[in-house]
Design an enzyme around this catalytic site. Structure first.
Site, PDB file in Angstrom:
ATOM      1  N   CYS A 115     -22.010  15.155 -40.446  1.00 43.18           N
ATOM      2  CA  CYS A 115     -20.780  15.292 -41.497  1.00 43.18           C
ATOM      3  C   CYS A 115     -20.985  13.983 -42.644  1.00 43.18           C
ATOM      4  O   CYS A 115     -20.412  14.411 -43.715  1.00 43.18           O
ATOM      5  CB  CYS A 115     -19.531  15.427 -41.089  1.00 43.18           C
ATOM      6  SG  CYS A 115     -19.420  16.570 -39.865  1.00 43.18           S
ATOM      7  N   HIS A 152     -13.990  13.217 -45.939  1.00 43.87           N
ATOM      8  CA  HIS A 152     -14.554  14.409 -45.283  1.00 43.87           C
ATOM      9  C   HIS A 152     -13.534  15.230 -44.731  1.00 43.87           C
ATOM     10  O   HIS A 152     -12.256  15.079 -44.143  1.00 43.87           O
ATOM     11  CB  HIS A 152     -15.441  13.808 -44.177  1.00 43.87           C
ATOM     12  CG  HIS A 152     -16.008  14.893 -43.471  1.00 43.87           C
ATOM     13  ND1 HIS A 152     -16.342  16.208 -43.979  1.00 43.87           N
ATOM     14  CD2 HIS A 152     -16.050  15.020 -41.893  1.00 43.87           C
ATOM     15  CE1 HIS A 152     -16.702  17.063 -42.774  1.00 43.87           C
ATOM     16  NE2 HIS A 152     -16.384  16.373 -41.644  1.00 43.87           N
ATOM     17  N   ASN A 170     -14.192  22.671 -41.627  1.00 45.13           N
ATOM     18  CA  ASN A 170     -14.928  21.588 -41.861  1.00 45.13           C
ATOM     19  C   ASN A 170     -16.527  22.244 -42.126  1.00 45.13           C
ATOM     20  O   ASN A 170     -16.876  23.058 -41.330  1.00 45.13           O
ATOM     21  CB  ASN A 170     -14.935  21.111 -40.592  1.00 45.13           C
ATOM     22  CG  ASN A 170     -15.758  20.007 -40.480  1.00 45.13           C
ATOM     23  OD1 ASN A 170     -16.619  19.540 -41.471  1.00 45.13           O
ATOM     24  ND2 ASN A 170     -15.711  18.975 -39.069  1.00 45.13           N
TER      25      ASN A 170
HETATM   26  O1  UT7 Z   1     -16.719  16.551 -38.926  1.00 46.56           O
HETATM   27  C1  UT7 Z   1     -16.524  16.015 -37.445  1.00 46.56           C
HETATM   28  C2  UT7 Z   1     -16.101  16.954 -36.529  1.00 46.56           C
HETATM   29  N1  UT7 Z   1     -15.044  16.925 -35.827  1.00 46.56           N
HETATM   30  C3  UT7 Z   1     -13.931  16.539 -36.040  1.00 46.56           C
HETATM   31  O2  UT7 Z   1     -13.453  15.880 -36.938  1.00 46.56           O
HETATM   32  C4  UT7 Z   1     -12.723  16.780 -34.805  1.00 46.56           C
HETATM   33  C5  UT7 Z   1     -11.870  15.640 -34.536  1.00 46.56           C
HETATM   34  N2  UT7 Z   1     -10.887  16.199 -33.591  1.00 46.56           N
HETATM   35  C6  UT7 Z   1      -9.955  17.117 -33.993  1.00 46.56           C
HETATM   36  O3  UT7 Z   1      -9.805  17.123 -34.935  1.00 46.56           O
HETATM   37  C7  UT7 Z   1      -8.980  17.321 -32.636  1.00 46.56           C
HETATM   38  O4  UT7 Z   1      -9.068  16.502 -31.627  1.00 46.56           O
HETATM   39  C8  UT7 Z   1      -9.084  18.993 -32.652  1.00 46.56           C
HETATM   40  C9  UT7 Z   1      -8.485  19.607 -33.577  1.00 46.56           C
HETATM   41  C10 UT7 Z   1     -10.353  19.211 -32.357  1.00 46.56           C
HETATM   42  C11 UT7 Z   1      -8.021  19.216 -31.439  1.00 46.56           C
HETATM   43  O5  UT7 Z   1      -6.717  18.683 -31.700  1.00 46.56           O
HETATM   44  P1  UT7 Z   1      -5.806  17.592 -30.399  1.00 46.56           P
HETATM   45  O6  UT7 Z   1      -4.774  17.591 -31.147  1.00 46.56           O
HETATM   46  O7  UT7 Z   1      -6.835  16.485 -30.294  1.00 46.56           O
HETATM   47  O8  UT7 Z   1      -5.901  18.938 -29.427  1.00 46.56           O
HETATM   48  P2  UT7 Z   1      -6.483  18.478 -27.708  1.00 46.56           P
HETATM   49  O9  UT7 Z   1      -7.967  18.262 -27.753  1.00 46.56           O
HETATM   50  O10 UT7 Z   1      -5.412  17.428 -27.169  1.00 46.56           O
HETATM   51  O11 UT7 Z   1      -6.023  19.880 -27.179  1.00 46.56           O
HETATM   52  C12 UT7 Z   1      -4.785  20.168 -27.080  1.00 46.56           C
HETATM   53  C13 UT7 Z   1      -4.860  21.457 -26.343  1.00 46.56           C
HETATM   54  C14 UT7 Z   1      -5.658  21.758 -24.948  1.00 46.56           C
HETATM   55  O12 UT7 Z   1      -5.202  22.365 -24.022  1.00 46.56           O
HETATM   56  P3  UT7 Z   1      -4.430  21.553 -22.680  1.00 46.56           P
HETATM   57  O13 UT7 Z   1      -5.815  21.137 -21.868  1.00 46.56           O
HETATM   58  O14 UT7 Z   1      -3.495  20.528 -23.168  1.00 46.56           O
HETATM   59  O15 UT7 Z   1      -4.006  22.620 -21.675  1.00 46.56           O
HETATM   60  C15 UT7 Z   1      -6.853  22.546 -25.621  1.00 46.56           C
HETATM   61  O16 UT7 Z   1      -7.515  23.330 -24.697  1.00 46.56           O
HETATM   62  O17 UT7 Z   1      -5.024  22.546 -27.090  1.00 46.56           O
HETATM   63  C16 UT7 Z   1      -6.172  23.475 -26.514  1.00 46.56           C
HETATM   64  N3  UT7 Z   1      -6.721  24.214 -27.608  1.00 46.56           N
HETATM   65  C17 UT7 Z   1      -6.588  25.263 -28.209  1.00 46.56           C
HETATM   66  N4  UT7 Z   1      -5.718  26.143 -28.108  1.00 46.56           N
HETATM   67  C18 UT7 Z   1      -5.503  26.992 -29.125  1.00 46.56           C
HETATM   68  C19 UT7 Z   1      -8.149  23.722 -27.944  1.00 46.56           C
HETATM   69  N5  UT7 Z   1      -8.582  24.396 -29.154  1.00 46.56           N
HETATM   70  C20 UT7 Z   1      -7.800  25.502 -29.114  1.00 46.56           C
HETATM   71  C21 UT7 Z   1      -7.416  26.410 -29.997  1.00 46.56           C
HETATM   72  N6  UT7 Z   1      -6.426  27.271 -29.809  1.00 46.56           N
HETATM   73  N7  UT7 Z   1      -8.491  26.701 -30.834  1.00 46.56           N
END
Ligand code: UT7
Length: 310
Positions: free
Chosen positions: A112, A235, A265
């Site tokens: 990215c 980004h 993204n």
């Molecule tokens: O270009 C670089 C690429 N990547 C990035 O920039 C990503 C950087 N990270 C992020 O943007 C965030 O960490 C995410 C958007 C990926 C995730 O957000 P978060 O607030 O960190 O959520 P989390 O990983 O703490 O997940 C919370 C919950 C989990 O469930 P449990 O384990 O707490 O029961 C996930 O399984 O949300 C769940 N979850 C979803 N729920 C509904 C993960 N993806 C989804 C989804 N829909 N699509």
């Protein structure tokens, strides 16, 4: 010799996939995606449109905006992690299609942050006087490396292309400062196996820290203050990450690009798509100080401060 952006353009595929469309395919919701990422919809390219096709469209627009033809190009740099094939490079495919007979061409892999690596590399060739016109393209067809069964990643990404032509600009304009970096110890947090694999929380922590720090560093290196910044192009990965960079600079929301809402993204394409849209909408004007900052798998990062205009 100062290097600056002398033409911009972007291309996104027609097909819009909304969060509601994804709700029907996997266990997710519009509410979750919007509140955690700021994404509302993304574009997905059909089978017959590959990375080079999107890159070509963006490149043509940027070249037309710069008022140059293929024969004027000295170098083509394409930032992508989703090339049509490992080789020949997308850059060589564009070189042929643009009739850029005298241009050298290569792809560049920094995930990215790839477009930032491309722009900064291009500016060095221009500042030494070695080259005049350099096409820098950021393009991804991420839909082909996303696991559509994995809600952790599938909801985040989109396809698209952005391009700039860089060339010599007048005194006081162009790239004022830059920062590039890498930390291979974080490679495990974001990589491609068959599909994209990501430790979202680790990437999030890194991104918040790096986006803020790099933005401040390029402003200081340019001898400017935060108040001098007219527009921020982070980004476009996640609105919450972008907001942390904006708050660190104390900018109002209207001074930051937020194309993530419409395109998700798009990795190395996100910054050039945002530049092109911001110019189109009149959010960036001649003489403005624009800060661009990216981060990505590698881990990699890069930022520049630019005074806009020729
Ligand atoms: O270009 C670089 C690429 N990547 C990035 O920039 C990503 C950087 N990270 C992020 O943007 C965030 O960490 C995410 C958007 C990926 C995730 O957000 P978060 O607030 O960190 O959520 P989390 O990983 O703490 O997940 C919370 C919950 C989990 O469930 P449990 O384990 O707490 O029961 C996930 O399984 O949300 C769940 N979850 C979803 N729920 C509904 C993960 N993806 C989804 C989804 N829909 N699509």
């Amino acid at each position: 010799m100062k290097a600056g952006v002398i033409g911009v353009g972007h291309y996104v595929p027609e097909q819009v996939v909304t969060n509601f469309d994804l709700e029907k395919r996997m266990d997710t919701s519009d509410e979750w995606i919007r509140t955690r990422t700021g994404i509302e919809e993304r574009r997905i390219a059909p089978d017959h449109i590959d990375t080079s096709d999107m890159g070509l469209e963006a490149a043509k627009k940027a070249m037309s905006d710069a008022g140059i033809s293929g024969e004027d190009l000295d170098l083509i740099l394409v930032a992508t992690v989703t090339p049509d094939q490992p080789f020949p490079s997308v850059a060589c495919m564009l070189q042929e299609k643009l009739g850029a007979k005298k241009a050298a061409a290569m792809d560049l892999s920094a995930a990215c942050a790839g477009f930032m690596y491309g722009v900064i590399t291009a500016s060095q060739f221009i500042e030494t006087g070695a080259y005049q016109n350099i096409l820098v393209v950021g393009v991804e067809k991420l839909s082909k490396i996303v696991d559509w069964e994995d809600r952790n990643t599938a909801v985040l990404f989109g396809d698209g292309a952005g391009a700039v032509v860089m060339g010599p600009v007048s005194e006081g304009k162009g790239v004022l400062s830059f920062e590039l970096g890498a930390d291979g110890t974080g490679g495990q947090y974001l990589y491609q196996d068959k599909f994209v694999v990501m430790n979202g929380r680790e990437v999030f922590k890194f991104a918040v820290r790096q986006m803020g720090e790099s933005s401040v560093n390029v402003i200081e290196k340019a001898g400017l203050n935060k108040d001098d910044v007219d527009f921020l192009i982070p980004h476009q990965a996640n609105m919450r990450i972008m907001e942390s960079a904006r708050e660190r600079l104390g900018l109002p929301i209207e001074k930051m690009s937020t194309t993530v809402k419409s395109y998700g993204n798009t990795s190395s394409a996100s910054i050039p798509i945002s530049i092109s849209e911001a110019v189109e909408k009149g959010q960036i004007k001649d003489g403005d100080v624009v800060v661009m900052v990216g981060f990505g798998g590698g881990l990699t990062w890069g930022a520049i401060a630019v005074r806009w205009g020729k």
